[in-house]
Design a protein around this motif. Structure first.
Motif, PDB file in Angstrom:
ATOM      1  N   UNK A  70       0.812  -1.214   0.000  1.00  0.00           N
ATOM      2  CA  UNK A  70       0.000   0.000   0.000  1.00  0.00           C
ATOM      3  C   UNK A  70       0.843   1.261   0.000  1.00  0.00           C
ATOM      4  N   UNK A  71       1.883   1.272   0.816  1.00  0.00           N
ATOM      5  CA  UNK A  71       2.764   2.443   0.831  1.00  0.00           C
ATOM      6  C   UNK A  71       3.514   2.575  -0.494  1.00  0.00           C
ATOM      7  N   UNK A  77       3.915   5.682  -3.495  1.00  0.00           N
ATOM      8  CA  UNK A  77       5.188   6.152  -4.057  1.00  0.00           C
ATOM      9  C   UNK A  77       5.181   6.020  -5.576  1.00  0.00           C
ATOM     10  N   UNK A  78       4.693   4.877  -6.086  1.00  0.00           N
ATOM     11  CA  UNK A  78       4.677   4.641  -7.531  1.00  0.00           C
ATOM     12  C   UNK A  78       3.779   5.638  -8.252  1.00  0.00           C
ATOM     13  N   UNK A  79       2.588   5.902  -7.690  1.00  0.00           N
ATOM     14  CA  UNK A  79       1.664   6.827  -8.328  1.00  0.00           C
ATOM     15  C   UNK A  79       2.241   8.238  -8.357  1.00  0.00           C
ATOM     16  N   UNK A 109       5.448   8.983  -8.381  1.00  0.00           N
ATOM     17  CA  UNK A 109       6.577   8.999  -9.321  1.00  0.00           C
ATOM     18  C   UNK A 109       6.086   9.093 -10.757  1.00  0.00           C
ATOM     19  N   UNK A 110       5.035   8.304 -11.092  1.00  0.00           N
ATOM     20  CA  UNK A 110       4.525   8.330 -12.468  1.00  0.00           C
ATOM     21  C   UNK A 110       3.901   9.680 -12.807  1.00  0.00           C
ATOM     22  N   UNK A 111       3.284  10.304 -11.794  1.00  0.00           N
ATOM     23  CA  UNK A 111       2.655  11.609 -12.033  1.00  0.00           C
ATOM     24  C   UNK A 111       3.652  12.761 -11.946  1.00  0.00           C
ATOM     25  N   UNK A 112       4.880  12.480 -11.508  1.00  0.00           N
ATOM     26  CA  UNK A 112       5.873  13.530 -11.364  1.00  0.00           C
ATOM     27  C   UNK A 112       5.563  14.500 -10.251  1.00  0.00           C
ATOM     28  N   UNK A 113       4.906  14.018  -9.197  1.00  0.00           N
ATOM     29  CA  UNK A 113       4.491  14.875  -8.090  1.00  0.00           C
ATOM     30  C   UNK A 113       5.173  14.448  -6.804  1.00  0.00           C
ATOM     31  N   UNK A 114       5.375  15.373  -5.877  1.00  0.00           N
ATOM     32  CA  UNK A 114       5.986  15.010  -4.595  1.00  0.00           C
ATOM     33  C   UNK A 114       5.033  14.162  -3.772  1.00  0.00           C
ATOM     34  N   UNK A 131       5.008  -5.713  -5.262  1.00  0.00           N
ATOM     35  CA  UNK A 131       4.178  -4.749  -5.974  1.00  0.00           C
ATOM     36  C   UNK A 131       4.917  -4.196  -7.182  1.00  0.00           C
ATOM     37  N   UNK A 132       6.180  -3.849  -6.989  1.00  0.00           N
ATOM     38  CA  UNK A 132       6.970  -3.255  -8.064  1.00  0.00           C
ATOM     39  C   UNK A 132       7.268  -4.250  -9.177  1.00  0.00           C
TER      40      UNK A 132
END
Length: 435
Positions: A86-87, A91-93, A95-100, A266-267
């Motif tokens: 879940x955590x 992080x993945x979402x 990173x893909x969105x380019x957001x902190x 997950x990764x």
């Protein structure tokens, strides 16, 4: 708190959920309840002696044996793996969105810490959420330190850690306490020969003092929960929680390791697309189940109690084998369920476990509310009066009701009540809850 969506992150929409994760959470929730129910009617000071009571008879003995061998340790491990996933999803979402993601992750972890603190003081002191929150904060700290180091040395942004490397670090962190336990057993002083008088060492005297203090705490806990008021129970829960925090340093290694192993899974893509990893799942099931059961059989043959101090070599090996079997079987159970979800029974299993898993936090908290109200004096007062077999039957009945309640709730709302509050704090705006 704003009522509009911020520009950082947003909750996963119902249509974007990984339903396999929901089903696994529901499955793990049932297993956790089967173990936790014992300590709604037994003091937590007995947790190191939890196992198979040789004085139990008949169906109670069978229920205790089956729970210990097939359930205890395995589903707590699976739940930790799923929390790690879940955590990692967050992080993945980001990173893909380019957001902190750090502010939202920090709020998520601190909110979980707050929920856990309320749970452990006001409801039941056998809480695991505080430990998960602390481990999540440590994971964030480790990530930020790694990024700062790479920026200073390589002067560039570090690439995301690969699934294999993340899994390797997770296995190392999980395994480190096992090595410490084995070393403690190897270097433990052998018992004196019969008739040989030896003066107690300073360490032995300290251990005797701790054992005496623990016995007093146990007596007080039984008194507070079996005969005391709600206020007495709260006071005792504070004592129990303070005592349990002493185990957090070593438990954090296990939890961090499991978080990383879960994140690696997950990764790797196996959770989002299990069909593409069918061969790996079958290998995990076909190899993991016999290996885990064989390891568990040897551990059970050596003993079932888990002493927290002064381990002999035999006890150390028993505990280590139990912890190894718990991880192996958690992975094998998960693989088995994932394969079943893609089979002819998949839709039915999804219908049973996924709704409960989508509301795992709410259902976990409600299990504690129900358990304490059934067994504590301020509720029905059945402390010590319900055998292990009836405990198991009661858990299955309550879980079935939770599945029905979860289906009813999610037909009307997007999230469970605790999940909704958690998301509001995490994303720092009022998340729509109506379906």
């Amino acid at each position: 708190m704003s009522t509009t969506t911020d520009d950082v992150l947003a909750p996963v929409a119902p249509g974007e959920r990984i339903h396999t994760l929901d089903a696994l959470r529901g499955f793990a929730l049932l297993g956790i309840a089967l173990v936790n129910v014992e300590f709604f009617t037994r003091p937590l000071q007995d947790i190191d002696a939890a196992g198979i009571d040789p004085n139990t008879r008949g169906l109670d003995y069978l229920a205790e044996w089956l729970t210990y061998f097939f359930v205890q340790g395995k589903f707590w491990t699976m739940f930790a793996l799923l929390f790690g996933m879940g955590f990692t999803v967050m992080i993945e979402r980001a990173r893909r969105a380019g957001r902190p993601f750090v502010p939202a992750y920090l709020r998520r972890s601190l909110a979980l810490l707050g929920i856990g603190a309320v749970h452990t003081v006001l409801i039941w002191s056998g809480d695991i959420l505080v430990s998960y929150a602390v481990a999540a904060l440590l994971l964030l700290l480790a990530r930020q330190v790694r990024r700062a180091w790479r920026r200073r040395v390589a002067r560039n942004e570090p690439a995301p850690m690969s699934a294999s490397r993340m899994g390797g670090w997770g296995a190392a962190l999980y395994g480190l306490p096992l090595v410490v336990i084995l070393m403690a057993g190897m270097f433990d002083s052998p018992p004196a020969s019969p008739g040989q008088a030896t003066a107690p060492t300073h360490a032995q005297a300290e251990q005797a003092q701790r054992s005496a203090e623990k016995a007093i705490q146990r007596t007080n806990a039984v008194q507070a929960y079996s005969q005391g008021t709600y206020a007495d129970a709260v006071d005792q829960r504070i004592v129990d929680t303070t005592w349990q925090m002493g185990t957090l340093p070593i438990a954090s290694f296990w939890i961090l390791g499991l978080f990383l192993i879960g994140g690696a899974l997950l990764r790797s893509g196996v959770m989002a697309n299990p069909g593409a990893h069918d061969r790996a799942l079958r290998w995990t099931r076909n190899f993991g189940l016999p290996l885990g059961f064989a390891t568990m059989a040897v551990s059970t043959w050596l003993g079932t109690a888990a002493p927290d101090e002064q381990l002999s070599l035999r006890e150390a090996v028993q505990v280590v084998l139990f912890l190894v079997a718990s991880l192996v079987l958690a992975l094998a159970y998960g693989a088995t369920l994932m394969l079943a979800l893609s089979g002819s029974m998949g839709r039915r299993l999804q219908g049973w476990f996924a709704p409960a898993g989508r509301m795992a936090l709410s259902n976990y908290l409600m299990q504690s509310v129900i358990g304490t109200l059934v067994f504590y004096h301020y509720g029905l007062g059945l402390w010590g009066q319900v055998g292990r077999a009836w405990q198991v039957i009661g858990v299955v009945a309550v879980f079935a009701l939770q599945v029905l309640a979860s289906r009813w709730w999610l037909a009307r709302f997007r999230y469970g009540p605790a999940e909704w509050a958690w998301r509001c704090i995490t994303y720092w705006h009022v998340v729509p809850i109506r379906a």
